[in-house]
Design a protein around this motif. Structure first.
Motif, mmCIF file in Angstrom:
data_model
loop_
_atom_site.group_PDB
_atom_site.id
_atom_site.type_symbol
_atom_site.label_atom_id
_atom_site.label_comp_id
_atom_site.label_asym_id
_atom_site.label_seq_id
_atom_site.Cartn_x
_atom_site.Cartn_y
_atom_site.Cartn_z
ATOM 1 N N ALA A 174 1.992 -9.515 -0.814
ATOM 2 C CA ALA A 174 1.581 -8.958 0.597
ATOM 3 C C ALA A 174 2.265 -7.595 0.818
ATOM 4 O O ALA A 174 1.729 -6.701 1.550
ATOM 5 C CB ALA A 174 1.762 -9.775 1.527
ATOM 6 N N GLN A 175 3.676 -7.641 0.741
ATOM 7 C CA GLN A 175 4.459 -6.271 1.342
ATOM 8 C C GLN A 175 4.033 -5.194 0.304
ATOM 9 O O GLN A 175 4.060 -3.975 0.925
ATOM 10 C CB GLN A 175 5.787 -6.453 1.127
ATOM 11 N N ALA A 176 3.458 -5.282 -0.854
ATOM 12 C CA ALA A 176 2.994 -4.118 -1.726
ATOM 13 C C ALA A 176 1.702 -3.424 -1.141
ATOM 14 O O ALA A 176 1.419 -2.463 -1.734
ATOM 15 C CB ALA A 176 3.166 -4.381 -3.250
ATOM 16 N N ILE A 177 1.192 -4.123 -0.626
ATOM 17 C CA ILE A 177 -0.321 -3.599 -0.170
ATOM 18 C C ILE A 177 -0.124 -3.215 1.273
ATOM 19 O O ILE A 177 -1.106 -2.671 1.765
ATOM 20 C CB ILE A 177 -1.319 -4.449 -0.408
ATOM 21 N N MET A 178 1.024 -3.086 2.037
ATOM 22 C CA MET A 178 0.966 -2.766 3.307
ATOM 23 C C MET A 178 0.772 -1.241 3.455
ATOM 24 O O MET A 178 1.352 -0.455 2.749
ATOM 25 C CB MET A 178 2.143 -3.048 3.898
ATOM 26 N N THR A 179 0.216 -0.700 4.523
ATOM 27 C CA THR A 179 0.494 0.643 5.197
ATOM 28 C C THR A 179 1.180 0.867 6.426
ATOM 29 O O THR A 179 2.420 0.768 6.413
ATOM 30 C CB THR A 179 -1.024 1.202 5.174
ATOM 31 N N THR A 180 0.326 0.637 7.579
ATOM 32 C CA THR A 180 1.318 0.745 8.675
ATOM 33 C C THR A 180 1.442 -0.835 9.172
ATOM 34 O O THR A 180 2.067 -0.810 10.411
ATOM 35 C CB THR A 180 0.167 1.433 10.121
ATOM 36 N N ASP A 181 0.926 -1.700 8.560
ATOM 37 C CA ASP A 181 1.633 -3.057 8.866
ATOM 38 C C ASP A 181 3.180 -3.181 9.129
ATOM 39 O O ASP A 181 3.857 -2.666 8.504
ATOM 40 C CB ASP A 181 1.061 -3.994 7.828
ATOM 41 N N THR A 182 3.416 -3.939 10.130
ATOM 42 C CA THR A 182 4.634 -4.183 10.434
ATOM 43 C C THR A 182 5.486 -5.459 9.803
ATOM 44 O O THR A 182 6.496 -5.651 9.635
ATOM 45 C CB THR A 182 5.017 -4.162 11.978
ATOM 46 N N PHE A 183 4.359 -6.321 9.203
ATOM 47 C CA PHE A 183 4.842 -7.507 8.508
ATOM 48 C C PHE A 183 3.725 -7.809 7.499
ATOM 49 O O PHE A 183 2.543 -7.542 7.526
ATOM 50 C CB PHE A 183 5.386 -8.633 9.384
ATOM 51 N N PRO A 184 4.269 -8.409 6.411
ATOM 52 C CA PRO A 184 3.203 -8.797 5.231
ATOM 53 C C PRO A 184 2.447 -10.288 5.823
ATOM 54 O O PRO A 184 3.020 -10.847 6.512
ATOM 55 C CB PRO A 184 4.228 -9.303 4.120
ATOM 56 N N LYS A 185 1.364 -10.324 5.251
ATOM 57 C CA LYS A 185 0.467 -11.428 5.675
ATOM 58 C C LYS A 185 0.010 -12.448 4.543
ATOM 59 O O LYS A 185 -0.437 -11.940 3.506
ATOM 60 C CB LYS A 185 -0.966 -10.758 6.407
ATOM 61 N N PHE A 186 0.384 -13.427 4.847
ATOM 62 C CA PHE A 186 -0.060 -14.412 3.416
ATOM 63 C C PHE A 186 -0.058 -15.972 3.968
ATOM 64 O O PHE A 186 0.792 -16.332 4.900
ATOM 65 C CB PHE A 186 1.076 -14.418 2.394
#
Length: 427
Positions: A174-186
């Motif tokens: 989930a962290q590897a596909i983030m852009t401006t996200d502030t946290f990974p989503k799973f």
């Protein structure tokens, strides 16, 4: 707070307001336990091609055998190369897939023929690393539009998967596909079916450019249940309408949206029309809704997660029109940010939504506090309204008073920080 700790905090916050079906058990994740995430038959790995930063920016999830697959995509006519390629692979492979590869930092959109060649190279390199066919790979990208991929660096990074065991966690992926996200989503859940238990896991990204058709995001779901591709596609499409197509952050739909699901068939068989099919669908909808709400919770600059609930509309379609109009109104969203009980903005949005409206019948409530009653009667405590609007999450309900149609859309407030984030997105 680290991104992962923020993810656990968000998970706990939403879990407190989520009513999971009785047959669905969310996995209680804690730091260090994320590798329990994947269903039987799936593995994941991440690597870095330094597309924008030095953090992992490429993710691969593989299946150890051909898996039923389904996906829904953006309706933006300027869709990206990976969207076109993944659609083609689903057609040519009879919806049987072995892997998903995704990069962040670059959308590979508006990149012409080169963009398509680069997307094909991502599929070819992933297939070579895993020993499968390129047509068995779904490709996704997210990030800046109009910039070619650094495909040589990416090819080398993807090739490294052949030399390592894919053993990344759901949080890693989930962290590897983030852009401006502030946290990974799973999220991962176990589903109690008639013959045993199946696992359903999902990761998502999204923070800005979020709007229905589809909401701008990527979501990848995985299950070890055995489901025919046609049934899987029907379930995904129906669940998508009430989850990822029922959120908005800023009214912008992207070029790269995709929600895909792979079913490895390593656990319970699910037949069309069976009780298990109904149980699995409710679990799928619940998981997708949870991920969708995480995206809105992480809306760029957002401080509030707000459900817009329309009841008493002439039809569900009218309710959806009204809910989307209120949820997408910049004036309503700025009032949310300012904690201003400006109900006039809400009914104005309902009135222009295209839904059938009798203005004299409208009722507006914030949680349980009645703000507007039929006949335009409004007598409420501004102090009590302010308390509700100061909360990090609440519900605005509009009763139309002319039917039984209903719908919900999740939105967030619009803050100064949203402008700051998007004013220099490419730097």
């Amino acid at each position: 707070m680290s991104k992962l700790k923020k993810a656990y905090s968000a998970f706990e916050r939403l879990s407190a307001s989520t009513s999971w079906p009785e047959h669905v058990t969310p996995l209680p994740f804690k730091e260090g336990e994320e590798k329990r995430f994947w269903p039987t038959g799936f593995n994941a790995g991440t690597t870095s091609a330094a597309i924008k930063t030095r953090r992992p920016d490429i993710m691969v999830v593989s299946s150890d055998q051909p898996s039923s697959a389904a996906a829904v995509f953006t309706r933006n006519l300027c869709s990206a190369a990976p969207v076109s390629l993944s659609k083609e692979h689903l057609r040519t492979s009879s919806a049987s897939m072995r892997a998903i590869v995704c990069n962040s930092g670059n959308a590979n959109a508006a990149t012409g023929r080169r963009g398509m060649r680069d997307a094909e190279t991502m599929a070819v390199q992933t297939a070579a690393a895993l020993g499968v066919h390129p047509e068995e790979v779904l490709v996704a990208s997210t990030g800046v539009i109009g910039v070619p991929l650094p495909i040589e660096r990416m090819s080398g990074a993807i090739g490294s998967f052949s030399a390592v065991v894919l053993e990344g966690s759901g949080a890693d992926a989930a962290q590897a596909i983030m852009t401006t996200d502030t946290f990974p989503k799973f999220i991962a859940v176990d589903i109690a079916l008639s013959g045993g238990t199946a696992r359903l896991s999902g990761i998502a990204k999204g923070s800005g450019m979020i709007c229905p058709d589809m909401a701008t995001m990527l979501a990848f779901l995985f299950t070890d249940a055995a489901i025919d591709p046609a049934l899987l596609r029907e379930m995904l499409s129906a669940a998508n309408e009430r989850s990822f197509n029922a959120i908005t952050v800023d009214g912008d739909t992207s070029t790269n949206d995709m929600a895909a699901i792979l079913a490895s068939g390593r656990s319970e068989q699910i037949a069309r029309g069976s009780d298990d099919a109904a149980l699995f669908f409710s679990a799928l909808e619940s998981v997708m809704t949870f991920l969708a709400r995480l995206i809105v919770l992480d809306g760029e600059g957002a401080t509030k997660l707000v459900e817009i609930r329309i009841v008493g509309a002439e039809s569900d379609d009218d309710a959806q029109k009204a809910a989307r109009a209120v949820a997408g109104s910049s004036l309503v969203k700025t009032a949310m940010n300012g904690e201003d009980a400006n109900w006039g903005r809400i009914i104005a949005a309902v009135g222009r939504s295209g839904a059938k409206v009798d203005p004299e019948r409208l009722t507006v409530t914030f949680n349980d506090l009645v703000i507007l009653e039929p006949g335009y009667r409004s007598d409420f405590s501004e102090e009590e309204a302010k308390k509700i609007l100061a909360e990090p999450g609440y519900t605005i309900t509009v009763s139309m008073g002319n039917g039984v149609g209903r719908a919900s859309v999740w939105t967030c407030d619009l803050s100064r920080e949203y402008v700051e984030i998007n004013a220099d997105y490419r730097t």
